[in-house]
Structure formats: C-alpha cells, structure tokens
Design a protein around this motif. Structure first.
Motif, short mmCIF file in Angstrom:
data_model
loop_
_atom_site.label_atom_id
_atom_site.label_comp_id
_atom_site.label_asym_id
_atom_site.label_seq_id
_atom_site.Cartn_x
_atom_site.Cartn_y
_atom_site.Cartn_z
N PHE B 11 0.80 -1.48 0.42
CA PHE B 11 -0.04 -0.38 -0.52
C PHE B 11 0.77 1.16 -0.14
O PHE B 11 1.42 1.58 1.42
N PHE B 14 4.52 0.70 1.55
CA PHE B 14 3.97 0.24 2.95
C PHE B 14 3.71 -1.19 2.45
O PHE B 14 2.91 -1.47 1.39
N ALA B 16 2.37 -4.36 3.33
CA ALA B 16 1.61 -5.67 4.34
C ALA B 16 1.34 -6.99 3.99
O ALA B 16 2.23 -7.26 4.75
N PRO B 35 0.49 -11.70 14.83
CA PRO B 35 -0.42 -10.52 15.91
C PRO B 35 -1.25 -9.77 14.89
O PRO B 35 -0.93 -9.86 13.45
N ASN B 36 -1.93 -8.64 14.95
CA ASN B 36 -2.65 -7.81 14.57
C ASN B 36 -1.49 -7.02 13.71
O ASN B 36 -0.51 -6.66 14.16
N GLY B 37 -2.18 -6.32 12.94
CA GLY B 37 -0.94 -5.57 11.39
C GLY B 37 -0.45 -6.10 10.70
O GLY B 37 0.23 -6.66 10.21
N ALA B 38 -0.54 -8.48 11.26
CA ALA B 38 1.10 -9.15 10.31
C ALA B 38 -0.07 -9.33 8.78
O ALA B 38 1.77 -9.26 8.24
N GLY B 39 -0.81 -8.56 8.42
CA GLY B 39 -1.16 -9.16 6.84
C GLY B 39 -1.85 -10.22 6.76
O GLY B 39 -1.96 -10.61 5.55
N LYS B 40 -2.99 -10.49 7.54
CA LYS B 40 -3.27 -12.32 7.50
C LYS B 40 -5.03 -11.49 7.11
O LYS B 40 -5.07 -12.92 5.98
N THR B 41 -5.54 -10.58 6.60
CA THR B 41 -6.59 -10.43 5.94
C THR B 41 -6.82 -9.91 4.96
O THR B 41 -6.87 -10.55 4.49
N THR B 42 -4.94 -8.98 5.13
CA THR B 42 -4.89 -8.32 2.95
C THR B 42 -4.73 -9.78 2.89
O THR B 42 -4.50 -10.27 1.71
N GLN B 81 -13.68 -11.09 9.21
CA GLN B 81 -13.33 -10.01 10.25
C GLN B 81 -14.25 -9.24 10.42
O GLN B 81 -14.66 -9.43 11.79
N GLU B 244 -2.44 -1.44 15.78
CA GLU B 244 -3.07 -1.43 14.68
C GLU B 244 -4.12 0.07 14.52
O GLU B 244 -4.73 0.35 13.42
N ARG B 253 -3.58 8.85 4.82
CA ARG B 253 -3.78 7.87 3.83
C ARG B 253 -4.99 7.94 3.52
O ARG B 253 -5.41 8.03 2.62
N LYS B 257 -6.07 8.79 -0.07
CA LYS B 257 -6.62 7.26 -1.40
C LYS B 257 -8.01 7.63 -1.65
O LYS B 257 -9.39 7.19 -2.95
N ARG B 264 -4.93 2.73 -5.90
CA ARG B 264 -3.98 2.67 -5.53
C ARG B 264 -3.12 2.37 -5.57
O ARG B 264 -2.61 0.44 -5.02
#
Ligand SMILES: Nc1ncnc2c1ncn2[C@@H]1O[C@H](COP(=O)(O)OP(=O)(O)O)[C@@H](O)[C@H]1O
Ligand SMILES: [Mg+2]
Lengths: 248, 264
Positions: B11, B14, B16, B35-42, B81, B244, B253, B257, B264
């Motif tokens: 992104f 960054f 992800a 952990p939070n923000g690790a990139g799982k959902t992405t 999620q 996060e 950001r 966007k 993006r």
C-alpha cells in the motif's frame, strides 16, 4: 437473474423500511412546490408566463428523481461502510448482475418517489394537459433515474469513503439541479448559462416532462428521450466498469 | 487446494504482505497466525478476489482468482473479520440473499437456514432487523451465513472474535464436522492459540508481512523448544504489543486515497 431480482428486492425493502426517510425526502419537494409554486406564482404570472405551480411541478418531480436515484448509487458508500459490499463482491455472481440489480432497485425507488410527488402536485392543484400523458411522464422519470442511478454507481464505486459525499453534493448534484431549468425557463438566457443548461442531462428530462405534462417545451420530446437514453447508456457502461474494479 | 507463490501486497510505500508462499492440501485445516497488522486479512482479501496482489501468484483448486474470478468465487465461502451484514434486513433475509447469490436451491436454503439459525440460537429472532442485534448475535449470524452453502474452501478470518465460549465451541465443532464429512478445506485466522492447536492440522505464522514458519502444531512447538503453542507464538513473533488503530498518518492516507479509486 435470481441475483438481480434479490438485490432489486433488497433496495425496495430497505426503502419501505426507512419510513422516516421517505417522509423526509418528500418534505423537501413538497416545501418547494408549495412555497415556490404559490410564493412566486404572482411574480411569474405578472411576467406573462402563466402559472408557476404548473411550470415548476415537473421540475420538482425531476429534482426528486435526481436526488433519489443518485443517492441510490452513492448508497454503495454505505454498503462499503457497513460491510455488506464485501458480501456482494465475493459472491459467485458476475459483478455486472450485482450492479444491475442494485441499479434497477434504485431506479424503481426513485420513480416511486417521483410518482408520490406527482400525486402531491395533483392534490395541490397541478393539472396535466391530458391524463393520458401521465404514463409517458413516468417513462421520462424512468429515463432520468437511469442516467443518475448509473452516475451514482460510477461515483460510489470510485470513492473510498464518505468524506467525498459533501463534495459531490455541492459540486455535482446541486449544480445539476440548478442548471436543469427546473426552476426557470430554458429559453432566453445568455450563452454561458445556455451552454451549461444544454450540457446538463437533467435539462432534457425536465423538458421532456414539461412537453408531455404541459404541452410546451424548449426542445422536442424525441430529442429529450434520445439524449437521456444515450447518456444513460454511456454512464451505465462507465458505472459497470468502475463497479467491476472495486477493491476493498 | 490453495497454492500461494511469492505473494506481495504493498500500500504505497508500506508492504503489508511480503513474499509469502505456502500451500494448503485438500481437506486440510490451515491456521494462519500472527499479531495484529501482520497481514492476515490482506492475504485473505487477495485469496478471495477482493484485492489485487502487487505480485505473486495464487491458485484456488487450480483457478487463478485474478483471471477466473467467477469460477474461483464458486469454490469458496468466507466469514469476514469485519461486519458484512445488512442491518436493515432481518436475519432470515440476510440468509436468503446469501443463499440466492450462491445458488442454493430454495428447499435446501429453507432447511439449512432453519438448522443453522437454530444451531447458533438465532431462530427465535430470525424476523428481527439485524441492526437491533447485539455484537455476539451479529457475529453468530455471520458464521451461520458462512455455512449456508457448502464450498470447497472455507475462509474464516478471526471468526471467534467477540463470541462466548458456547458459540465458539459450536463453531469449531461445526468446522470439524464439515471438514471431516465433506472434505472442506479450511483456512482460518485466530488470536486464540488453544483454538488453533485444537483444530488446525497445519499452522503458518506471519509477522510484519513475512511468513516466519509453517508446520504442524507439534513441529512448531519442537522447533521453538516450547510446550504450548502460545509460548511458541510469542517466541516467534516477540512480546511487543502491536497496535493497528488508526493514527493521524492513517487518516491522511485515508484522505489521500479517497479519490484514487480502485487503483491504489
Ligand atoms: N487498504 C489499506 N491501505 C493501507 N494500509 C492497509 C490497508 N489495509 C491494510 N493495511 C495495513 O496492512 C497491514 C496488515 O493489515 P491486515 O492484513 O489487516 O492485518 P491482520 O489481519 O494480520 O491484523 C496493517 O498494518 C494495515 O494497517
Ligand atoms: Mg485481520
């Protein structure tokens, strides 16, 4: 087909359930109709232009359809915010069908809104030249709603969040309304305004409704409907393209 | 069933998801932990056609979700999620729309809706608008809806977030059931290590967008010389807390966007 139907139905259900919103969205046109129709009536008449209520009723109906259909498209922003957009976008249904179902739903709702305003106008004294012309007027409402529901989808697919909403209202929707000849006759303007009004697709919608309801118009009703359908088709293709590109 | 090669998502500046590769076999339950923000959902968004990868390749049952979007979408079901219900509609109507969109025949739809809403204790409230539901009820409805059709692959992104232990138990029992009875491949993320330990056949640990390790729960514990998956996880990803939540740069950001559309 089933997907189109169920998403069309969803828009109708949401409309039927938001009763306070229905009333609020009818309040504004009613106010315009009464205050402008009767308030400016004598000035208009003295200028030798006939009844202002007669003149403005098609304009107010056009305004109602404009707002309602463009909001249905922008409703994508709400769907995005509340997450239902994701559910629609991962479904094994071509995005075109999803966009069509939603858009048809939005068009249906805005034509219903337009018809309700027409009924209110009839109650306060508006009279069409012929009752037989009412179905044609509804046809024009449908054409207007096509143009602006498609525009709404294109914009709603392109914006990421609600922040752009106010901008769209102030710099797109309101100008479309004010430049459409909803409130004033299209004839006899200076060239800058003349060009602006001719670019505005809503001008043709309202002109067409005046043609069938009042029997007088600036353009020909055939030109009006042709412009609406062409612009609507182009915007629909563009909206479908933007919709197919949505990422979350 | 799921093949991921060198997957990257950036992104702006960054990154992800950073060069992630893994594969999940048919009928396997794979837990993606981080952990939070690790990139799982992405990662899940890229697997489910919601996001275009920056680079790398994905195959779902041999299909490329970039090129064969619709065919790929027919293969999977997903519990997101974040909320994804229509609050103006009732629970039953939300199920109905899902069933129609996924082509579940009318009779099966009716029958399964009843079963699932009863299982997740929502049957009595089926004709109420979802916006009146509590957080836990909404979550249960999302899960029930995810099971309405039977996909080949099921994605569950932190499905137990905000659920009470009873519902959690129901969920994992059901997941195991469809996995065993119908050989559904399951790709899940969770913050509860005991859950992962209990249901997952294999685990991948992701941190800062990079896949740190993968293997069976036992292998991962042996690798790290720990006795619980929780300890193994902490050892692999460190003990600092990840936040996060939206910072002011996040807001900027978002603002930037706003007009950039789908690009993006
Ligand atoms: N649309 C986006 N634009 C910019 N950054 C994003 C976007 N989506 C996610 N991120 C960032 O990518 C990182 C990974 O997010 P995510 O995949 O949601 O993490 P997880 O699900 O593992 O908690 C986070 O730092 C998040 O802030
Ligand atoms: Mg996540």
């Amino acid at each position: 087909m089933r997907a189109i139907y169920i998403l069309w139905l969803r828009e109708l259900k949401r409309y039927a359930r938001s009763r306070s919103q229905v009333i609020a969205s009818l309040g504004q046109p009613m106010l315009y109709l009464l205050v402008l129709g009767f308030g400016l009536g004598s000035v208009f008449q003295k200028a030798g232009m006939g009844s202002y209520l007669q003149f403005i009723a098609p304009g107010i109906i056009g305004m109602t359809v404009l707002f309602s259909s463009i909001f249905s498209g922008l409703g994508l922003l709400w769907d995005r915010q509340f997450g239902f957009l994701k559910e629609m976008l991962v479904a094994p249904v071509p995005r075109l069908e999803i966009m069509i179902g939603r858009t048809l739903g939005g068009m249906t709702v805005s034509v219903i809104q337009g018809m309700l305003v027409l009924v209110i106008a009839l109650i306060v004294g508006f009279r069409p030249v012929s009752w037989w012309h009412l179905p044609i007027a509804i046809g024009f409402m449908l054409a207007i709603s096509l143009v602006f529901a498609a525009l709404g989808v294109a914009i709603g697919s392109s914006l990421q969040d609600m922040q752009g909403f106010q901008l769209i209202m102030n710099f797109l929707v309101m100008p479309i309304y004010f430049l459409s000849g909803a409130m004033f006759p299209l004839a006899g303007q200076g060239w800058p305004l003349k060009i602006a009004t001719r670019i505005d697709p809503l001008s043709y919608g309202i002109d067409g409704m005046r043609a069938v309801l009042l029997g007088s118009s600036t353009f020909s009703p055939v030109l009006d409907i042709a412009v609406l359908i062409c612009v609507g088709a182009v915007l629909l293709v563009f909206g479908a393209y933007r919709f197919s590109k949505i990422e979350i | 069933m799921i093949e991921v090669r060198n997957l990257v998502k950036t992104f702006g500046a960054f990154t992800a998801v950073n060069d992630v590769s893994f594969s999940v076999a048919e009928g396997e339950i794979f837990a993606f932990l981080g952990p939070n923000g690790a990139g799982k959902t992405t990662t899940i968004k890229m697997l489910t056609t919601l996001l275009h990868p920056t680079s790398g390749s994905i195959r779902l049952d041999g299909l490329d979700p970039l090129k064969q979007q619709n065919e790929a979408r027919k293969k999977f079901g997903i519990v997101f999620q974040d909320p994804s219900l229509d609050g103006d509609l009732t629970a039953a109507e939300n199920m109905e729309i899902h069933g129609v969109l996924y082509g579940v025949p009318h009779k099966v739809r009716r029958q399964r809706t009843e079963e699932l809403l009863k299982l997740f204790e929502l049957w009595d409230r089926r004709d109420e608008q979802v916006k009146k539901f509590s957080g836990g009820m909404k979550r249960r409805l999302e899960i029930a809806r995810g099971f309405l059709h039977t996909p080949r692959i099921l994605f569950l992104d932190e499905p137990t977030l905000g659920l009470d232990p009873q519902s959690r138990n129901q969920l994992w029992t059901h997941v195991k059931k469809v996995n065993e009875a119908e050989k559904v491949t399951v790709f899940l993320t969770t913050h509860y290590m005991d859950e992962a330990d209990r249901v997952a056949h294999r685990i991948g640990v992701i941190d800062h967008g990079k896949l740190v390790t993968q293997g069976t729960p036992t292998e991962i514990k042996e690798q790290t010389g720990t006795t619980t998956l929780e300890d193994a996880f902490l050892k692999l990803t460190g003990e600092t807390i990840r936040d996060e939540s939206a910072s002011s740069t996040d807001m900027m950001r978002q603002f930037a966007k706003m007009w950039s559309g789908g690009k993006r």
